[in-house]
Scaffold this active site. Structure first.
Site, PDB file in Angstrom:
ATOM      1  N   ASP A  95       0.853  -1.182   0.000  1.00  0.00           N
ATOM      2  CA  ASP A  95       0.000   0.000   0.000  1.00  0.00           C
ATOM      3  C   ASP A  95       0.892   1.236   0.000  1.00  0.00           C
ATOM      4  O   ASP A  95       2.097   1.170   0.222  1.00  0.00           O
ATOM      5  CB  ASP A  95      -0.987  -0.019   1.162  1.00  0.00           C
ATOM      6  CG  ASP A  95      -0.328   0.012   2.527  1.00  0.00           C
ATOM      7  OD1 ASP A  95       0.880   0.302   2.593  1.00  0.00           O
ATOM      8  OD2 ASP A  95      -1.027  -0.249   3.519  1.00  0.00           O
ATOM      9  N   SER A  96       0.305   2.379  -0.275  1.00  0.00           N
ATOM     10  CA  SER A  96       1.089   3.588  -0.547  1.00  0.00           C
ATOM     11  C   SER A  96       1.571   4.293   0.697  1.00  0.00           C
ATOM     12  O   SER A  96       2.428   5.173   0.624  1.00  0.00           O
ATOM     13  CB  SER A  96       0.249   4.559  -1.375  1.00  0.00           C
ATOM     14  OG  SER A  96      -0.821   5.070  -0.596  1.00  0.00           O
ATOM     15  N   GLY A  97       1.013   3.944   1.852  1.00  0.00           N
ATOM     16  CA  GLY A  97       1.355   4.628   3.084  1.00  0.00           C
ATOM     17  C   GLY A  97       0.404   5.751   3.438  1.00  0.00           C
ATOM     18  O   GLY A  97       0.469   6.300   4.544  1.00  0.00           O
ATOM     19  N   GLY A  98      -0.500   6.092   2.528  1.00  0.00           N
ATOM     20  CA  GLY A  98      -1.396   7.214   2.773  1.00  0.00           C
ATOM     21  C   GLY A  98      -2.284   7.032   3.987  1.00  0.00           C
ATOM     22  O   GLY A  98      -2.455   7.961   4.791  1.00  0.00           O
ATOM     23  N   TYR A  99      -2.851   5.845   4.155  1.00  0.00           N
ATOM     24  CA  TYR A  99      -3.751   5.608   5.283  1.00  0.00           C
ATOM     25  C   TYR A  99      -3.006   5.714   6.606  1.00  0.00           C
ATOM     26  O   TYR A  99      -3.479   6.348   7.560  1.00  0.00           O
ATOM     27  CB  TYR A  99      -4.404   4.239   5.157  1.00  0.00           C
ATOM     28  CG  TYR A  99      -5.224   3.854   6.375  1.00  0.00           C
ATOM     29  CD1 TYR A  99      -6.479   4.414   6.585  1.00  0.00           C
ATOM     30  CD2 TYR A  99      -4.715   2.973   7.322  1.00  0.00           C
ATOM     31  CE1 TYR A  99      -7.228   4.078   7.715  1.00  0.00           C
ATOM     32  CE2 TYR A  99      -5.454   2.631   8.447  1.00  0.00           C
ATOM     33  CZ  TYR A  99      -6.704   3.189   8.627  1.00  0.00           C
ATOM     34  OH  TYR A  99      -7.432   2.873   9.751  1.00  0.00           O
ATOM     35  N   ASP A 149      -2.618   8.460  -2.235  1.00  0.00           N
ATOM     36  CA  ASP A 149      -3.884   9.202  -2.227  1.00  0.00           C
ATOM     37  C   ASP A 149      -4.072   9.911  -0.900  1.00  0.00           C
ATOM     38  O   ASP A 149      -3.314   9.717   0.041  1.00  0.00           O
ATOM     39  CB  ASP A 149      -5.078   8.268  -2.508  1.00  0.00           C
ATOM     40  CG  ASP A 149      -5.209   7.164  -1.460  1.00  0.00           C
ATOM     41  OD1 ASP A 149      -4.228   6.896  -0.732  1.00  0.00           O
ATOM     42  OD2 ASP A 149      -6.291   6.557  -1.371  1.00  0.00           O
ATOM     43  N   GLN A 196     -11.646   7.363  -4.827  1.00  0.00           N
ATOM     44  CA  GLN A 196     -12.060   8.026  -3.600  1.00  0.00           C
ATOM     45  C   GLN A 196     -13.394   8.742  -3.843  1.00  0.00           C
ATOM     46  O   GLN A 196     -13.941   8.695  -4.932  1.00  0.00           O
ATOM     47  CB  GLN A 196     -10.987   9.006  -3.122  1.00  0.00           C
ATOM     48  CG  GLN A 196      -9.719   8.332  -2.593  1.00  0.00           C
ATOM     49  CD  GLN A 196      -9.942   7.584  -1.286  1.00  0.00           C
ATOM     50  OE1 GLN A 196     -11.013   7.632  -0.683  1.00  0.00           O
ATOM     51  NE2 GLN A 196      -8.906   6.881  -0.819  1.00  0.00           N
ATOM     52  N   GLY A 223     -11.114   4.385   0.963  1.00  0.00           N
ATOM     53  CA  GLY A 223     -11.896   5.257   1.833  1.00  0.00           C
ATOM     54  C   GLY A 223     -13.062   4.607   2.526  1.00  0.00           C
ATOM     55  O   GLY A 223     -13.897   5.304   3.114  1.00  0.00           O
ATOM     56  N   ASP A 273      -7.820  -7.157   1.708  1.00  0.00           N
ATOM     57  CA  ASP A 273      -6.784  -7.320   2.724  1.00  0.00           C
ATOM     58  C   ASP A 273      -7.349  -6.847   4.048  1.00  0.00           C
ATOM     59  O   ASP A 273      -8.231  -5.994   4.087  1.00  0.00           O
ATOM     60  CB  ASP A 273      -5.529  -6.505   2.387  1.00  0.00           C
ATOM     61  CG  ASP A 273      -5.700  -5.039   2.776  1.00  0.00           C
ATOM     62  OD1 ASP A 273      -5.262  -4.654   3.885  1.00  0.00           O
ATOM     63  OD2 ASP A 273      -6.288  -4.270   1.988  1.00  0.00           O
ATOM     64  N   CYS A 311     -13.015 -27.407   9.857  1.00  0.00           N
ATOM     65  CA  CYS A 311     -11.738 -26.896   9.346  1.00  0.00           C
ATOM     66  C   CYS A 311     -10.695 -28.000   9.267  1.00  0.00           C
ATOM     67  O   CYS A 311     -10.553 -28.810  10.195  1.00  0.00           O
ATOM     68  CB  CYS A 311     -11.241 -25.760  10.240  1.00  0.00           C
ATOM     69  SG  CYS A 311      -9.659 -25.049   9.717  1.00  0.00           S
ATOM     70  N   CYS A 313      -7.386 -27.376   8.874  1.00  0.00           N
ATOM     71  CA  CYS A 313      -6.060 -26.793   9.079  1.00  0.00           C
ATOM     72  C   CYS A 313      -5.256 -27.621  10.080  1.00  0.00           C
ATOM     73  O   CYS A 313      -5.807 -28.416  10.847  1.00  0.00           O
ATOM     74  CB  CYS A 313      -6.187 -25.350   9.550  1.00  0.00           C
ATOM     75  SG  CYS A 313      -6.509 -25.132  11.325  1.00  0.00           S
ATOM     76  N   CYS A 316      -6.583 -27.316  13.778  1.00  0.00           N
ATOM     77  CA  CYS A 316      -7.827 -28.015  14.106  1.00  0.00           C
ATOM     78  C   CYS A 316      -7.680 -29.527  14.056  1.00  0.00           C
ATOM     79  O   CYS A 316      -8.424 -30.245  14.733  1.00  0.00           O
ATOM     80  CB  CYS A 316      -8.943 -27.564  13.162  1.00  0.00           C
ATOM     81  SG  CYS A 316      -9.514 -25.869  13.466  1.00  0.00           S
ATOM     82  N   HIS A 342      -4.677 -20.772  12.253  1.00  0.00           N
ATOM     83  CA  HIS A 342      -6.032 -21.218  11.961  1.00  0.00           C
ATOM     84  C   HIS A 342      -6.824 -20.135  11.235  1.00  0.00           C
ATOM     85  O   HIS A 342      -7.531 -20.424  10.247  1.00  0.00           O
ATOM     86  CB  HIS A 342      -6.772 -21.603  13.239  1.00  0.00           C
ATOM     87  CG  HIS A 342      -8.264 -21.640  13.054  1.00  0.00           C
ATOM     88  ND1 HIS A 342      -8.913 -22.700  12.447  1.00  0.00           N
ATOM     89  CD2 HIS A 342      -9.233 -20.707  13.337  1.00  0.00           C
ATOM     90  CE1 HIS A 342     -10.214 -22.433  12.377  1.00  0.00           C
ATOM     91  NE2 HIS A 342     -10.422 -21.242  12.903  1.00  0.00           N
TER      92      HIS A 342
END
Length: 382
Positions: A95-99, A149, A196, A223, A273, A311, A313, A316, A342
């Site tokens: 990600d761009s780092g903006g958030y 952004d 946005q 956003g 994500d 599950c 995994c 489990c 898990h």
């Protein structure tokens, strides 16, 4: 790297607005809809890369803001790039780092150039601009680069939302130009633009038109998932994905809860994500098909059953709720590791089920059944 394409998105089947397909890249193929575990600081917390891959993940997310502060993008580049540094040989989206700049930092200045801020780690001053964000992502060796952004809360006044969207589109053009000047990296990576406009359909439409005019490999819906609630988010997703190109991936940033993902897939989203599976694992919460489960609860102290009977995994199929309860209550690090493993399996199994349901034309039935069975702990205890 290989003879695979730089970036190619193929839709294999649709069911209503939902799509299932593949993104082919140099470092591997990503089946969509896809969930990307978050590896903020060059690690998916508590889980080795091989175990992240074993859970079914085909791409992970790294964070520009955190990595630029520690250990530093230039250092990662000198050490061979993020893939080799952390031992992950498949695609990475950064990600761009903006958030993070907006949410974690002590902001000192925001203008047309970018954002000047103080690090949340040590108070040192930094400037992040579209060009610097793209440079950091290039130094990291990102496979999918995000445009820089400006994010403002959905509760901001309309004029603030409009100005932030317009500035984000100017920054998107600068991000695209910076990416294209990246030489060999640009020849092997992709760049996504970020739509946005808060919850406003007109602003979102104007943003989409500007991004399409610039041209990107994929498009993110930005956003959202910032406190507006599921109903408002879904209201926006009823129109926002349809404003973006049908033949490009659509990425909903920072989402989310399992029911958020199912509803967003129904509305045409391809990529997700979220920190939830890892963060929840570290606090003793497991995701199961019947809803979230707090393993710290005393009722699990002698429960010999698995976290989730559905599950497959390694957690489990090997350990009991009683053992996991003991580990978590005792503060043993293995407890957080196993709970996280898990949860990663749960999320990847959910994505596989969504892909299968779309391909077989039964997404509505699957989604309705999932929502009916997925209940909160309080609902199950009633």
């Amino acid at each position: 790297m290989t003879d695979r394409p730089r970036f190619a998105f193929t839709i294999h089947a649709t069911d209503g607005k939902a799509r299932t397909g593949e993104i082919a890249m140099r470092r591997g193929t990503i089946r969509t809809p896809a969930f990307m575990p978050v590896g903020t600081a060059a690690t998916v917390k508590g889980v080795k890369p091989a175990d992240v891959r074993a859970a079914g993940a085909e791409i992970i997310l790294g964070n520009t803001y955190h990595l630029m502060l520690r250990p530093g993008a230039e250092r990662v580049a000198r050490l061979g790039g993020l893939h080799g540094f952390m031992g992950w040989d498949r695609p990475i989206l950064t990600d761009s780092g903006g958030y993070q700049v907006m949410s974690l930092s002590d902001l000192t200045k925001r203008d047309e150039n970018g954002v000047t801020f103080k690090s949340h780690l040590d108070g040192t001053r930094h400037t992040l601009s579209p060009e610097r964000s793209i440079e950091i992502q290039r130094l990291l060796g990102s496979d999918i680069v995000m445009a820089f952004d400006e994010l403002v809360p959905t509760t901001s006044p309309p004029e603030v939302q409009s100005a932030a969207m317009a500035r984000s589109m100017r920054w998107a053009k600068r991000s695209r130009d910076a990416f294209d000047s990246g030489g060999a990296h640009a020849e092997n990576a992709a760049i996504f633009g970020i739509q946005q406009g808060a919850l406003d359909q007109t602003l979102r439409g104007d943003s989409a038109a500007a991004l399409i005019d610039i041209g990107f490999d994929g498009y993110a819906v930005g956003g959202l998932a910032v406190g507006e609630g599921q109903e408002a988010m879904f209201g926006c997703l009823d129109f926002a994905p349809g404003q973006l190109p049908v033949d490009k991936p659509r990425y909903l940033m920072g989402v989310g809860k399992p029911t958020d993902i199912v509803g967003a897939v129904e509305r045409g989203i391809d990529m997700f994500d979220c920190v939830l599976p890892t963060r929840s694992g570290r606090t003793g919460q497991a995701f199961t098909r019947s809803g979230p489960l707090n393993i710290r609860n005393a009722k699990f102290a002698e429960d010999t059953g698995p976290l989730d009977p559905t599950c497959a995994c390694p957690v489990c199929t090997t350990w009991s709720r009683a053992y996991l309860h003991h580990l978590v209550r005792s503060g043993e690090m293995l407890g957080a590791m196993l709970m996280t493993e898990h949860n990663l399996w749960f999320y990847q199994a959910l994505m596989a089920d969504l892909r299968r349901a779309i391909a077989e034309g039964r997404l509505k039935s699957f989604a309705d059944t999932f929502r009916h069975e997925y209940r909160s702990q309080s609902e199950r205890d009633q």
